[in-house]
Design a protein around this motif. Sequence first.
Motif, PDB file in Angstrom:
ATOM      1  N   ASN A 202       4.258  -6.717  -5.011  1.00  0.00           N
ATOM      2  CA  ASN A 202       3.572  -7.860  -4.414  1.00  0.00           C
ATOM      3  C   ASN A 202       2.149  -7.397  -4.123  1.00  0.00           C
ATOM      4  O   ASN A 202       1.895  -6.704  -3.145  1.00  0.00           O
ATOM      5  CB  ASN A 202       4.306  -8.296  -3.143  1.00  0.00           C
ATOM      6  CG  ASN A 202       3.699  -9.508  -2.503  1.00  0.00           C
ATOM      7  OD1 ASN A 202       2.556  -9.870  -2.759  1.00  0.00           O
ATOM      8  ND2 ASN A 202       4.486 -10.151  -1.662  1.00  0.00           N
ATOM      9  N   LYS A 203       1.197  -7.750  -5.000  1.00  0.00           N
ATOM     10  CA  LYS A 203      -0.196  -7.280  -4.888  1.00  0.00           C
ATOM     11  C   LYS A 203      -0.841  -7.709  -3.564  1.00  0.00           C
ATOM     12  O   LYS A 203      -1.605  -6.960  -2.969  1.00  0.00           O
ATOM     13  CB  LYS A 203      -1.037  -7.804  -6.052  1.00  0.00           C
ATOM     14  CG  LYS A 203      -0.558  -7.364  -7.404  1.00  0.00           C
ATOM     15  CD  LYS A 203      -1.179  -6.074  -7.799  1.00  0.00           C
ATOM     16  CE  LYS A 203      -0.779  -5.745  -9.229  1.00  0.00           C
ATOM     17  NZ  LYS A 203      -1.166  -4.442  -9.626  1.00  0.00           N
ATOM     18  N   VAL A 204      -0.508  -8.919  -3.106  1.00  0.00           N
ATOM     19  CA  VAL A 204      -1.073  -9.409  -1.846  1.00  0.00           C
ATOM     20  C   VAL A 204      -0.603  -8.532  -0.688  1.00  0.00           C
ATOM     21  O   VAL A 204      -1.376  -8.180   0.201  1.00  0.00           O
ATOM     22  CB  VAL A 204      -0.681 -10.889  -1.617  1.00  0.00           C
ATOM     23  CG1 VAL A 204      -1.135 -11.373  -0.264  1.00  0.00           C
ATOM     24  CG2 VAL A 204      -1.239 -11.764  -2.731  1.00  0.00           C
ATOM     25  N   ALA A 205       0.673  -8.157  -0.704  1.00  0.00           N
ATOM     26  CA  ALA A 205       1.215  -7.302   0.360  1.00  0.00           C
ATOM     27  C   ALA A 205       0.573  -5.925   0.351  1.00  0.00           C
ATOM     28  O   ALA A 205       0.333  -5.338   1.410  1.00  0.00           O
ATOM     29  CB  ALA A 205       2.728  -7.181   0.210  1.00  0.00           C
ATOM     30  N   ILE A 206       0.277  -5.403  -0.834  1.00  0.00           N
ATOM     31  CA  ILE A 206      -0.396  -4.099  -0.917  1.00  0.00           C
ATOM     32  C   ILE A 206      -1.788  -4.201  -0.311  1.00  0.00           C
ATOM     33  O   ILE A 206      -2.207  -3.345   0.472  1.00  0.00           O
ATOM     34  CB  ILE A 206      -0.461  -3.600  -2.371  1.00  0.00           C
ATOM     35  CG1 ILE A 206       0.942  -3.243  -2.860  1.00  0.00           C
ATOM     36  CG2 ILE A 206      -1.377  -2.387  -2.489  1.00  0.00           C
ATOM     37  CD1 ILE A 206       1.021  -2.870  -4.324  1.00  0.00           C
ATOM     38  N   GLY A 207      -2.517  -5.252  -0.657  1.00  0.00           N
ATOM     39  CA  GLY A 207      -3.857  -5.456  -0.094  1.00  0.00           C
ATOM     40  C   GLY A 207      -3.828  -5.578   1.420  1.00  0.00           C
ATOM     41  O   GLY A 207      -4.677  -5.008   2.109  1.00  0.00           O
ATOM     42  N   LYS A 208      -2.833  -6.292   1.941  1.00  0.00           N
ATOM     43  CA  LYS A 208      -2.703  -6.447   3.394  1.00  0.00           C
ATOM     44  C   LYS A 208      -2.392  -5.108   4.058  1.00  0.00           C
ATOM     45  O   LYS A 208      -2.953  -4.775   5.094  1.00  0.00           O
ATOM     46  CB  LYS A 208      -1.622  -7.463   3.725  1.00  0.00           C
ATOM     47  CG  LYS A 208      -1.494  -7.773   5.195  1.00  0.00           C
ATOM     48  CD  LYS A 208      -0.419  -8.818   5.430  1.00  0.00           C
ATOM     49  CE  LYS A 208      -0.274  -9.196   6.873  1.00  0.00           C
ATOM     50  NZ  LYS A 208      -0.089  -8.137   7.805  1.00  0.00           N
ATOM     51  N   ALA A 209      -1.515  -4.313   3.434  1.00  0.00           N
ATOM     52  CA  ALA A 209      -1.172  -3.004   4.000  1.00  0.00           C
ATOM     53  C   ALA A 209      -2.381  -2.083   4.006  1.00  0.00           C
ATOM     54  O   ALA A 209      -2.578  -1.315   4.956  1.00  0.00           O
ATOM     55  CB  ALA A 209      -0.032  -2.376   3.207  1.00  0.00           C
ATOM     56  N   VAL A 210      -3.206  -2.146   2.968  1.00  0.00           N
ATOM     57  CA  VAL A 210      -4.418  -1.318   2.909  1.00  0.00           C
ATOM     58  C   VAL A 210      -5.376  -1.727   4.023  1.00  0.00           C
ATOM     59  O   VAL A 210      -5.955  -0.874   4.698  1.00  0.00           O
ATOM     60  CB  VAL A 210      -5.088  -1.425   1.513  1.00  0.00           C
ATOM     61  CG1 VAL A 210      -6.472  -0.813   1.532  1.00  0.00           C
ATOM     62  CG2 VAL A 210      -4.210  -0.757   0.465  1.00  0.00           C
ATOM     63  N   LYS A 211      -5.525  -3.031   4.246  1.00  0.00           N
ATOM     64  CA  LYS A 211      -6.404  -3.509   5.326  1.00  0.00           C
ATOM     65  C   LYS A 211      -5.872  -3.080   6.696  1.00  0.00           C
ATOM     66  O   LYS A 211      -6.634  -2.664   7.559  1.00  0.00           O
ATOM     67  CB  LYS A 211      -6.536  -5.029   5.294  1.00  0.00           C
ATOM     68  CG  LYS A 211      -7.431  -5.524   4.195  1.00  0.00           C
ATOM     69  CD  LYS A 211      -7.506  -7.037   4.213  1.00  0.00           C
ATOM     70  CE  LYS A 211      -8.240  -7.556   2.995  1.00  0.00           C
ATOM     71  NZ  LYS A 211      -8.207  -9.014   2.911  1.00  0.00           N
ATOM     72  N   ASP A 212      -4.546  -3.176   6.875  1.00  0.00           N
ATOM     73  CA  ASP A 212      -3.933  -2.808   8.160  1.00  0.00           C
ATOM     74  C   ASP A 212      -4.021  -1.313   8.432  1.00  0.00           C
ATOM     75  O   ASP A 212      -3.944  -0.886   9.582  1.00  0.00           O
ATOM     76  CB  ASP A 212      -2.468  -3.254   8.196  1.00  0.00           C
ATOM     77  CG  ASP A 212      -2.317  -4.764   8.258  1.00  0.00           C
ATOM     78  OD1 ASP A 212      -3.319  -5.461   8.538  1.00  0.00           O
ATOM     79  OD2 ASP A 212      -1.186  -5.244   8.024  1.00  0.00           O
TER      80      ASP A 212
END
Length: 151
Positions: free
Chosen positions: A95-105
């Motif tokens: 889930n690319k969106v979830a990866i991006g969110k985890a990187v931001k977090d």
Amino acid sequence: MIATENEDKRSKIWRAVMAVTSILIILIAVFFIVKMFTSNPLEGTWQHDESSLQITVGKDGVATIQWPEEFEQDIKIPMSYSIDRETKTFILRVNKVAIGKAVKDSKGTLTEEGAESAIESLDATYDYSVDKKELTLTDREYGEQMIFVKE
């Protein structure tokens, strides 16, 4: 005692009690049979036996990945999954969106490339086998096996 003088009343009460208990037994048996065939055998938290990889398989088609060894911190990244009970197949998808969110977090401690490479190594179709509290995932393409223990 109930209806001690009247044998007919006691007989009717006995039949009613037996009918109710028989119906309850049948309903309980149906419940367990339905649950056995419709439940997700992989649901729960699974710890990899050789690394810090932990997969939590939920009811909603989302498996949460925790891999402190790879991510260098305690971050959870959701992946979508599907399961086929007939062929015993477990499919994990990135889930690319979830990866991006985890990187931001992570506030800069986790790079998108690092997270993607770790998560994409899990993006595959697996044959699964569950034996008591042990899950074996076998990659259908390469034949590699991962063994997990249920927590």
